[in-house]
Scaffold this motif. Sequence first.
Motif, mmCIF file in Angstrom:
data_model
loop_
_atom_site.group_PDB
_atom_site.id
_atom_site.type_symbol
_atom_site.label_atom_id
_atom_site.label_comp_id
_atom_site.label_asym_id
_atom_site.label_seq_id
_atom_site.Cartn_x
_atom_site.Cartn_y
_atom_site.Cartn_z
ATOM 1 N N TYR A 47 50.146 -12.358 -39.748
ATOM 2 C CA TYR A 47 49.009 -12.980 -39.427
ATOM 3 C C TYR A 47 48.272 -13.111 -38.155
ATOM 4 O O TYR A 47 47.477 -12.446 -37.809
ATOM 5 C CB TYR A 47 48.893 -14.449 -40.395
ATOM 6 N N PRO A 80 49.500 -10.169 -36.239
ATOM 7 C CA PRO A 80 48.519 -8.838 -36.379
ATOM 8 C C PRO A 80 47.254 -8.435 -36.743
ATOM 9 O O PRO A 80 46.666 -7.556 -37.239
ATOM 10 C CB PRO A 80 50.041 -7.472 -37.219
ATOM 11 N N ILE A 81 46.788 -9.141 -38.397
ATOM 12 C CA ILE A 81 45.846 -9.014 -39.005
ATOM 13 C C ILE A 81 44.336 -8.855 -37.940
ATOM 14 O O ILE A 81 43.492 -8.498 -38.686
ATOM 15 C CB ILE A 81 45.762 -10.071 -39.651
ATOM 16 N N TYR A 82 44.334 -9.802 -36.799
ATOM 17 C CA TYR A 82 42.944 -9.022 -35.977
ATOM 18 C C TYR A 82 42.629 -7.350 -35.632
ATOM 19 O O TYR A 82 42.044 -7.144 -35.813
ATOM 20 C CB TYR A 82 43.225 -9.527 -34.854
ATOM 21 N N GLY A 83 43.806 -6.527 -36.166
ATOM 22 C CA GLY A 83 44.171 -5.642 -36.416
ATOM 23 C C GLY A 83 42.509 -4.484 -37.808
ATOM 24 O O GLY A 83 42.072 -3.830 -37.228
ATOM 25 N N ALA A 111 40.867 -14.051 -38.092
ATOM 26 C CA ALA A 111 41.122 -12.992 -37.340
ATOM 27 C C ALA A 111 41.309 -12.754 -35.816
ATOM 28 O O ALA A 111 41.884 -12.624 -34.870
ATOM 29 C CB ALA A 111 41.025 -11.263 -37.695
ATOM 30 N N LEU A 134 43.010 -15.206 -34.012
ATOM 31 C CA LEU A 134 44.785 -14.552 -33.273
ATOM 32 C C LEU A 134 44.962 -14.247 -32.790
ATOM 33 O O LEU A 134 45.418 -13.306 -31.666
ATOM 34 C CB LEU A 134 45.308 -14.169 -34.944
ATOM 35 N N SER A 135 43.513 -13.175 -32.637
ATOM 36 C CA SER A 135 43.709 -11.949 -31.468
ATOM 37 C C SER A 135 43.806 -12.864 -29.802
ATOM 38 O O SER A 135 44.113 -12.295 -29.179
ATOM 39 C CB SER A 135 42.193 -11.142 -32.139
ATOM 40 N N GLY A 168 45.873 -6.144 -43.588
ATOM 41 C CA GLY A 168 47.281 -5.635 -42.701
ATOM 42 C C GLY A 168 46.452 -5.133 -41.608
ATOM 43 O O GLY A 168 45.155 -4.829 -41.792
ATOM 44 N N GLY A 169 46.962 -5.442 -39.971
ATOM 45 C CA GLY A 169 45.990 -5.353 -39.483
ATOM 46 C C GLY A 169 46.020 -3.573 -39.062
ATOM 47 O O GLY A 169 46.202 -2.937 -37.401
ATOM 48 N N GLY A 170 47.581 -3.329 -39.064
ATOM 49 C CA GLY A 170 47.338 -2.512 -38.918
ATOM 50 C C GLY A 170 48.798 -1.711 -37.967
ATOM 51 O O GLY A 170 49.243 -2.943 -37.464
ATOM 52 N N PRO A 212 48.747 -3.067 -34.244
ATOM 53 C CA PRO A 212 48.391 -4.970 -33.280
ATOM 54 C C PRO A 212 50.036 -4.975 -33.653
ATOM 55 O O PRO A 212 50.778 -6.284 -33.266
ATOM 56 C CB PRO A 212 47.183 -5.302 -34.324
ATOM 57 N N PHE A 213 50.316 -4.387 -35.013
ATOM 58 C CA PHE A 213 51.465 -5.099 -35.491
ATOM 59 C C PHE A 213 53.111 -4.700 -34.671
ATOM 60 O O PHE A 213 53.726 -5.863 -33.929
ATOM 61 C CB PHE A 213 52.394 -4.132 -37.132
ATOM 62 N N VAL A 225 52.390 -7.526 -31.005
ATOM 63 C CA VAL A 225 53.138 -8.639 -31.764
ATOM 64 C C VAL A 225 54.773 -8.361 -31.445
ATOM 65 O O VAL A 225 55.011 -9.404 -31.157
ATOM 66 C CB VAL A 225 52.973 -9.618 -33.626
#
Lengths: 325, 561, 298
Positions: free
Chosen positions: A52, A54-57, B12, B15-16, C127-129, C132-133, C136
Amino acid sequence: MVLAAKKDSGTSRTDLPQGPVFQNKKLKAFKENAPFLIMIFPAVLVVFLFNYLPIYGVLIAFQDFMPGDKILSDTTIWVGFDNFKRFFSDPQFWPLMKNTFLICIYGFIIGFPLPILVSLMLNSLKGKKTAKFLQTIFTAPHFISLVVLVGMLTLFFGRYGLVNNLVASGGGERYSYFLETGAFRPLYILSSNWQDFGWSAVIYIAALSNVDPQQHEAAILDGATRFQRVIHVDLPAIMPMISVMLIMSIGGLMGVGYEKALLMQTDGNLAVSELVSTYVYKRGLTGVPDQAYATAIGLFNSIINVVLLIIANTTSKKFSENSLW
Amino acid sequence: MKKWMACLLAMAMLLSLVACGGGKKSDKPDSAGVEKLVSEYGFQWTDPKAPILNEKGAKELSFSVYSSKNASALDYNDMKIMQDLFASTNVYVTWENVSESVYSQQKNLIFGNADNRPDAIYHAGMSSGEIIKYAKRHVLLPISDYLEYMPNFSKILNDRPDIKAQLINVEDGKIYSLPRVEEMGLLQNPNILFLNKNWTAQAIQAGALKGVTEAELKDGLALTSDQMTDLLRYFHDNDMNNNGNAGDERPLSFVYNNWQGNQCDLYGMFGLNDNLEHRIVIDDQINYTVQDERFKEATNFIAKWVADGLIDKVSFEQSQDNFLANGKGLENYGAFYWWESETVVSNPENYITCAPLIGPKGDQTVCVSNNPEVGTGEVVIFADCPNFEVLLAYFDRYYDPLISAQINYGPIGIVYEENLDSKGMLVQKELPAGITSDELRLQNAPLGIIYLNDYAWNNVVNMEPRAKLRLERLTEFVTPYVAKNVKPCPNLQFTLDELNTLANYETNFNDYVRTNLIRWLMGGGVSDAEWDAFQKELSGKVNIEGLKKVYQDAYDRFIGK
Amino acid sequence: MKKRKNALRDTLGDKIFYIINGFFLLLLALIILYPLYFIIIASISDPDAVLGGEVVLYPVRVTLEGFQKIMERSDVWRGYLNTIIYTALTVVLALAVTVPAGWALSRKTLPGKKLFMIYFIIPMFFGGGLIPFYNVMSSLGLINTMWAVILPAILSVWNLFMTKTFFESSIPNGLIEAAKIDGAGQFRIFTSVVIPLSKAVIAVMALYYAVGQWNSYFNAMIFLQDESKYPLQLVLKEILIASESTVGGSGETILQQFRMANLLKYVSVIVSSLPVLCLYPFVQKYFAQGVMIGSLKE
């Protein structure tokens, strides 16, 4: 948060004269079941941190993005649905969707039942030692890397490979498995299944091992043959597992990676071997490397998959007791 | 569905914010400013032989450069050439090495982790599209604004407007990367035709090949397409290698659409200078060979060879590993296209180097590939690199011919003798026991940004023997057959709009041409109706004219029109 | 004893069934076995012979060069050690996270069950790719630590749902009720009733997580900078790529490298998979649990 939600659902107090008692009961039930929350907490935390956060990606799909850009700030370049529109208007959109869909659906039709079949067959083998040995053998291909798998395919099915040599020595014509459009999907799908059916069967084998032997004995007393017992005892026992795997597999139907297809791709089979994933990969190599475009397509794919999942789950719920949620 | 999306988006967003807030602030020191650099650290850039910094600078300033390295290479920090450079410049560089495959995965992440970037990337492998987009975001240092610190590089740009034109970003006219230039003249023509001498002699004795005598079977032999057809047919029908099997001879072999040893030379029989992109510059005009009627004729001619088994179908599916492995052991190649015969067959002495085949109408030319000898995007420096002036002056040293040679082949003291010969050229040292010259080179040479041109080959360093041999073969048997007005398409710089056009159409164009071409070659040829439909599609949905215009505009800018 | 009883009762139909069943499994085994056998003989044959199609039934021009080249490298052994550590830690943590969560999710009385399910399903699709991973992981301070390889691998939602389903279908409710009446709390029930009955699924999960970690290299490639922390698969991959690289080599070197690369492909499959394959029979032991459920029920 969960607690609050539960309390809110107790608003029907006026309908129930014995309100406080009910509340108490609920509280008691909650207390009894609270340990479950503790049990589930570590999993919730792990998913939160690594999925969650990193999900803003996904927002990249709506931006003109280069690595290093802030995903949410006033310098972000928002482009709305441009990345999606570009994909839909691509001349290759329909061929790509068709190729991807077909390879996934054929793969699924063969790949889903095979492990179930094999686990049932192994389970009803008489020699348990043999069964165990076979099981080990069947899982082994899972460890072969893609490069080696495709390498072996080209060696076995190449123009001067094992298969063609056998055919030629029998007087047949050599066939270019890697240049003909008709051969790509069978080769791709069968080799994938060859590699993974044993591995996927493991979970069914484990589920079968929990079948109560008394059920078998009862069936034997009723005069059931071994085959009938497979159908009426073994299969129902793993049915819940089958349903859930089915729903999840349908939910993941359109997800096919680019690596293997790219390794197997030749100009000759390009017409069927160009998938969404390989095409996106190639686009990234020519011209501008485009994270946003790839993310948009990934998101589009996910949405299709989510729709499929919901359909599968609802259907399954309707026709059986089994469902994912 | 809606609820899901809304839920997702809300999550999202939330979280961002969390994630963005968590970033560390950069801990990079501030730039000292050139004046302070000069007064305190003795910074100088005008004398290209003297140290760039003084002792104090050597101790107090340092740069971190991220670089992929060849797997056999030593860690760059341990490389003698790098230590020598430190000794001669006093510029301290810490190299962060990763393997090439790891770098290709990490590249985006390095750029993405904005607060923790290194000062520069060596072996950066940046495409012009990436450079243009990062430049727009001011991520990269505009090197051309600070050329005063780079005397060697400035001189190259002045002497070679063609190199300069390949580097300049169209959007703002600046240069953002340092190039690698290694001009040996080898890459433009990636194919040479080799022919089995003994087999051909047998064909002549059997009367199957007319118009050629055995005495003529030496390097430079030029066969007509008819002669070649007869010869290949003889190879195909007979048990040339005497193993009792007349079916295992491969008359003509190549690796279809490989970067070297491909099928493109065959189109030369019809006067086309084809290449893998089918894009070539003639009289400064961008041309696509697939639009030429002669392409149809040539395709039909080659398809006939395929149908008759003169070109084994395996040529279209084999990888170069298979192709090379098959050349070993039992001799079964009649003729083949490759970079050099020595790699392909166990007995290269049995093969002669041929001139290009002469077509039915007397055409005789070869493939002109677009493989560039100038590699752009080899080094980029980040805009926030403190004291970048020093780093620029340091990298400028790499373009000194004597340093370039050592960067490319290995340092003096390991690969070369300390003393130059009478002509001032580097002298190869004797090899230590148990190591090949290639291994020694790969261990000790970082490769990367260099400038080696004619001047260097004549005055500083000898070409490797293999490169020399190949160059001789090319100048004698291949390059004379390329018309003067035909040029490869160089590295071009595009505008953002042009890049978008390329991104949207080029992959599709490639797929369309490739699918059809192989179908024709394998299926006996292309009918006129099919060809017309193909042309219609090309200029329609595939948008070949749009692509051509993009390349033409970029090329016009390149030649300064 | 049971076996003999069954044997006595075999009807003709059963016999035919067993024969057909055995026949198909045998066929399947052959299809599986030949390529496996091929990998073994290819790993000790001259690579040119392999590519030239000479190697079919037995090794040709036997060479142990590939194994030598792999075994003499210290980084391979270090890679082994790293992989073993990462795998062991992953399995322990993964089981500690997955099994209780699976049990909790399988209970209808779990408060907010549906919300939890949705919570776990979403990351299966969105998934954010990578970028971002990575950022994080960087903020969590995990870059270049072994935890960057281990922690993201300790929960697979797919595995979680399999565990949940297994619990739902294989643990008899009566047993749980009985334990409740005996006054056991939820934790007690979980540790002394559920776990002993679930050795099969725990074994499968251990296997899936272990092999998942054993075969993975991607996170290591992205998050680890020190080569001394590389797991085996990454080390092997790097060796393979190194032997395929052609930068600056002359024709002969390139050729030698190609040959070595082709040999190493097969060698690396054997080197990396053999240890895990040897472990599989131990996992299998836990699959024969059916008898126990029966006895517990009585």
